[in-house]
Design a protein around this motif. Structure first.
Motif, mmCIF file in Angstrom:
data_model
loop_
_atom_site.group_PDB
_atom_site.id
_atom_site.type_symbol
_atom_site.label_atom_id
_atom_site.label_comp_id
_atom_site.label_asym_id
_atom_site.label_seq_id
_atom_site.Cartn_x
_atom_site.Cartn_y
_atom_site.Cartn_z
ATOM 1 N N PRO A 93 37.775 25.069 32.368
ATOM 2 C CA PRO A 93 38.629 24.008 32.560
ATOM 3 C C PRO A 93 39.918 24.225 33.268
ATOM 4 O O PRO A 93 40.327 25.517 33.142
ATOM 5 N N PRO A 94 40.768 23.316 33.850
ATOM 6 C CA PRO A 94 42.131 23.503 34.467
ATOM 7 C C PRO A 94 42.948 24.282 33.150
ATOM 8 O O PRO A 94 43.127 24.047 32.047
ATOM 9 N N GLY A 95 43.632 25.239 33.763
ATOM 10 C CA GLY A 95 44.741 25.943 32.922
ATOM 11 C C GLY A 95 43.901 27.128 31.962
ATOM 12 O O GLY A 95 44.818 27.490 31.064
ATOM 13 N N GLY A 96 42.753 27.348 31.872
ATOM 14 C CA GLY A 96 42.195 28.293 31.382
ATOM 15 C C GLY A 96 42.426 29.698 31.780
ATOM 16 O O GLY A 96 42.169 30.722 31.194
ATOM 17 N N GLY A 97 43.188 29.890 32.967
ATOM 18 C CA GLY A 97 43.455 31.388 33.287
ATOM 19 C C GLY A 97 42.721 31.994 34.455
ATOM 20 O O GLY A 97 42.617 33.220 34.591
ATOM 21 N N LYS A 98 41.796 31.065 34.919
ATOM 22 C CA LYS A 98 41.285 31.777 36.416
ATOM 23 C C LYS A 98 42.049 32.348 37.411
ATOM 24 O O LYS A 98 41.721 33.543 37.871
ATOM 25 N N SER A 99 42.970 31.496 37.829
ATOM 26 C CA SER A 99 43.823 32.042 38.866
ATOM 27 C C SER A 99 44.586 33.095 38.503
ATOM 28 O O SER A 99 45.091 33.934 39.284
ATOM 29 N N MET A 100 45.227 33.187 37.060
ATOM 30 C CA MET A 100 46.048 34.085 36.520
ATOM 31 C C MET A 100 45.092 35.400 36.625
ATOM 32 O O MET A 100 45.805 36.637 36.988
ATOM 33 N N LEU A 101 43.990 35.385 36.329
ATOM 34 C CA LEU A 101 43.075 36.722 36.482
ATOM 35 C C LEU A 101 42.959 37.068 37.675
ATOM 36 O O LEU A 101 43.058 38.348 38.226
ATOM 37 N N ALA A 102 42.692 36.030 38.850
ATOM 38 C CA ALA A 102 42.474 36.790 40.015
ATOM 39 C C ALA A 102 43.538 37.273 40.804
ATOM 40 O O ALA A 102 43.319 38.050 41.694
ATOM 41 N N ALA A 103 44.941 36.769 40.471
ATOM 42 C CA ALA A 103 45.889 37.277 41.147
ATOM 43 C C ALA A 103 46.225 38.822 40.638
ATOM 44 O O ALA A 103 46.987 39.422 41.394
ATOM 45 N N ARG A 104 45.385 39.251 39.324
ATOM 46 C CA ARG A 104 45.669 40.675 38.908
ATOM 47 C C ARG A 104 44.733 41.579 39.427
ATOM 48 O O ARG A 104 44.804 42.849 39.432
ATOM 49 N N ILE A 105 43.724 40.937 40.187
ATOM 50 C CA ILE A 105 42.639 41.935 40.549
ATOM 51 C C ILE A 105 43.050 42.894 41.564
ATOM 52 O O ILE A 105 42.728 44.092 41.673
ATOM 53 N N PRO A 106 43.961 42.427 42.621
ATOM 54 C CA PRO A 106 44.570 43.347 43.574
ATOM 55 C C PRO A 106 45.161 44.751 42.977
ATOM 56 O O PRO A 106 45.042 45.792 43.704
ATOM 57 N N GLY A 107 45.593 44.585 42.044
ATOM 58 C CA GLY A 107 46.432 45.807 41.429
ATOM 59 C C GLY A 107 45.403 46.800 40.793
ATOM 60 O O GLY A 107 45.696 48.007 40.601
ATOM 61 N N LEU A 108 44.154 46.265 40.510
ATOM 62 C CA LEU A 108 43.046 47.085 40.043
ATOM 63 C C LEU A 108 42.661 48.064 41.001
ATOM 64 O O LEU A 108 41.892 49.141 40.682
ATOM 65 N N LEU A 109 42.523 47.672 42.462
ATOM 66 C CA LEU A 109 41.743 48.176 43.498
ATOM 67 C C LEU A 109 42.658 49.515 43.958
ATOM 68 O O LEU A 109 43.867 49.568 44.138
ATOM 69 N N PRO A 110 41.876 50.623 44.288
ATOM 70 C CA PRO A 110 42.586 51.735 44.863
ATOM 71 C C PRO A 110 43.018 51.584 46.287
ATOM 72 O O PRO A 110 42.711 50.632 47.020
#
Length: 515
Positions: free
Chosen positions: A218-235
């Motif tokens: 649903p809206p506001g569930g945190g989907k975009s928030m999680l996606a924005a943090r994925i680049p920092g996990l990549l080498p």
């Protein structure tokens, strides 16, 4: 009557194709003609060249000036032909030495006062010039970009007059310094995400293996928030990958100040983007978002809201890692090895499973909304998770999750195992062939049974193995275990609200101590 020759390049994707600018000044009525399948921007070069020479106090001879761009059957596009045409004219006028000009290729746009303006494609042009044992002349602001091509001679004058003075010995140009490394911010910290253990686990697996991920909630569930943090996990990108990505960005005119891209790019186009903007195209067949996301992440928020044609254009690049823009005059191919991260609501209103807030058309509205994502595209998505909203009590009292550096260390270790395992055959598990993944005997029997019961396609079966391999890599397991297969199956696409016959439930149970 001689012909002056200056080398330059045309571009097909990120490939720089050699072009020879031939200039002849002959007796006849005053005329300045450009031939060789030039587009409008190249045809207008004659006026910019004329104005730039006038600004320096020079005048074109009252003769017939013919500029031929060879090979004549190759389409020439872009304003970067201004500088080589001007240098060819100056060489034909005996102002510049022909033997010196034969040692360089050139590209750059001329301003009316003779200054050199930046153009797209300097990095691939510099690499191509080095392969032909030539130096490169480019605008001053892009000398640092050309320096990444290796040990080639680079001249980066601010204007045409300083270049003329250099060749006449009146003012020597110093070689430009090599560009810096682009150390972009990797975004917010994963520690900000409270709760959402399943979603965090899926994000870590997707990052570890380069898998495509779809988040539904649903809206506001945190989907975009999680996606924005994925680049920092990549080498970081390897040197080879960094050069590939930087060449794409150079052709697109996005390599600012010569900074080499060393971090995986993160592109998030709006859902109103056209198919040409996503896949590439337009009048000059420019790279699209999938190519700008090469070796990085393409994040599509509001996934079903994208035009159907744009979504279907993702199917072939997701398999092949490249995209071809077909035109009547040419076919241009760009690299497009990207990781798709998508987010969507379960229905148009977003509250399909909330009886207090769902619209009156539920559950039909959910089926209609989700049907915008075709089956073949869904089959290319490795991990599908349902995002449940976090309650206010969890936001207030739940402890912070693991920070990005801790998760990134595990992801980097898993990627190192994959590079050692596959060598040049694949850079991560998402690119690995199915027969390159070794399973324990009980895991092999289990996945065969699951594939039969779930009616998995050959593509779906291979993607299950790839996800399971990433899960095993995060655990440091040398072989894929039965529990790894079970977890990978749990992420296989079963969109909530769709017909259960289309996504049958998994009735297989993996032993806790399997593997």
């Amino acid at each position: 009557m001689s012909i002056a020759r200056v080398q330059t390049f045309s571009f097909s994707g990120i490939e720089a194709l050699p072009v020879e600018v031939q200039v002849q000044i002959a007796p006849g009525l005053p005329l300045f003609l450009i031939v060789g399948l030039a587009d409008k921007a190249v045809g207008e070069s004659r006026e910019r060249v004329r104005a730039a020479l006038t600004a320096m106090g020079l005048a074109l001879p009252p003769k017939r000036i013919l500029v031929n761009l060879a090979p004549a059957d190759l389409l020439k596009e872009g304003s970067h032909f201004d500088l080589p045409i001007a240098l060819g004219v100056l060489t034909a006028m005996d102002i510049l030495p022909a033997e010196e000009m034969a040692r360089f290729a050139a590209l750059g746009e001329l301003s009316l006062d003779g200054r050199l303006a930046p153009v797209a494609g300097v990095l691939p042009a510099a690499i191509a010039a080095g392969a032909r044992d030539l130096g490169l002349i480019c605008p001053e602001s892009q000398g640092a970009e050309a320096g990444w091509a290796g040990e080639i001679g680079v001249l980066a004058p601010p204007n045409l007059l300083s270049l003329i003075n250099h060749f006449k010995g009146d003012g020597i140009l110093t070689p430009p310094p090599r560009g810096t490394i682009d150390r972009t911010d990797d975004g917010p910290d994963l520690a900000d995400v409270r709760g959402m253990a399943t979603a965090r686990r899926a994000v870590e697996i997707a990052a570890a293996g380069g898998h495509n991920l779809l988040m539904i909630g649903p809206p506001g569930g945190g989907k975009s928030m999680l996606a924005a943090r994925i680049p920092g996990l990549l080498p970081d990108l390897t040197p080879r990958e960094a050069l590939e990505v930087s060449m794409v960005h150079s052709v697109a005119g996005m390599l600012t100040e010569g900074r080499l891209v060393t971090r995986p790019p993160f592109r998030e186009p709006h859902h109103s983007a056209s198919m040409a903007a996503i896949a590439g195209g337009g009048n000059r067949a420019k790279p699209g978002e999938i190519s700008l996301a090469h070796r990085g992440i393409l994040f599509l928020d509001e996934f079903p809201e994208f035009p159907r044609a744009a979504l279907e254009a993702l199917r072939q690049p997701l398999e092949s890692g490249r995209t071809t823009v077909a035109r009547a005059a040419a076919h241009v191919t760009y690299p497009a090895r990207f990781q798709l991260i998508a987010a969507m609501n379960p229905c148009r209103c977003g509250y399909l499973f909330d009886p207090a807030r769902a619209c009156g058309r539920a559950p039909r509205c959910g089926e209609d909304y989700q049907s915008k994502i075709s089956g073949p595209l869904m089959d290319r998505i490795d991990i599908v998770i349902e995002i449940s909203p976090v309650t206010p009590a969890e936001l207030l009292h739940a402890p912070p999750g693991e920070a990005t550096p801790l998760v990134a260390a595990r992801v980097t270790a898993a990627r190192a195992l994959q590079r050692a395992r596959y060598g040049d055959a694949a850079s991560n598990n998402a690119e690995a062939a199915g027969d390159a993944i070794d399973l324990m005997p009980d895991a092999k029997a289990y996945v065969e049974q699951a594939a039969e019961k779930l009616r998995l396609s050959a593509r779906g079966f291979t993607r299950i193995l790839r996800v399971a391999r990433s899960i095993a890599d995060l655990a440091g397991a040398p072989l894929v275990r039965r529990t790894d297969i079970a977890e990978a199956l749990a992420y296989r696409h079963r969109i909530p609200g769709r017909n259960p016959l289309a996504n049958p439930p998994i009735k297989l149970v993996a032993s806790r101590d399997a593997g």
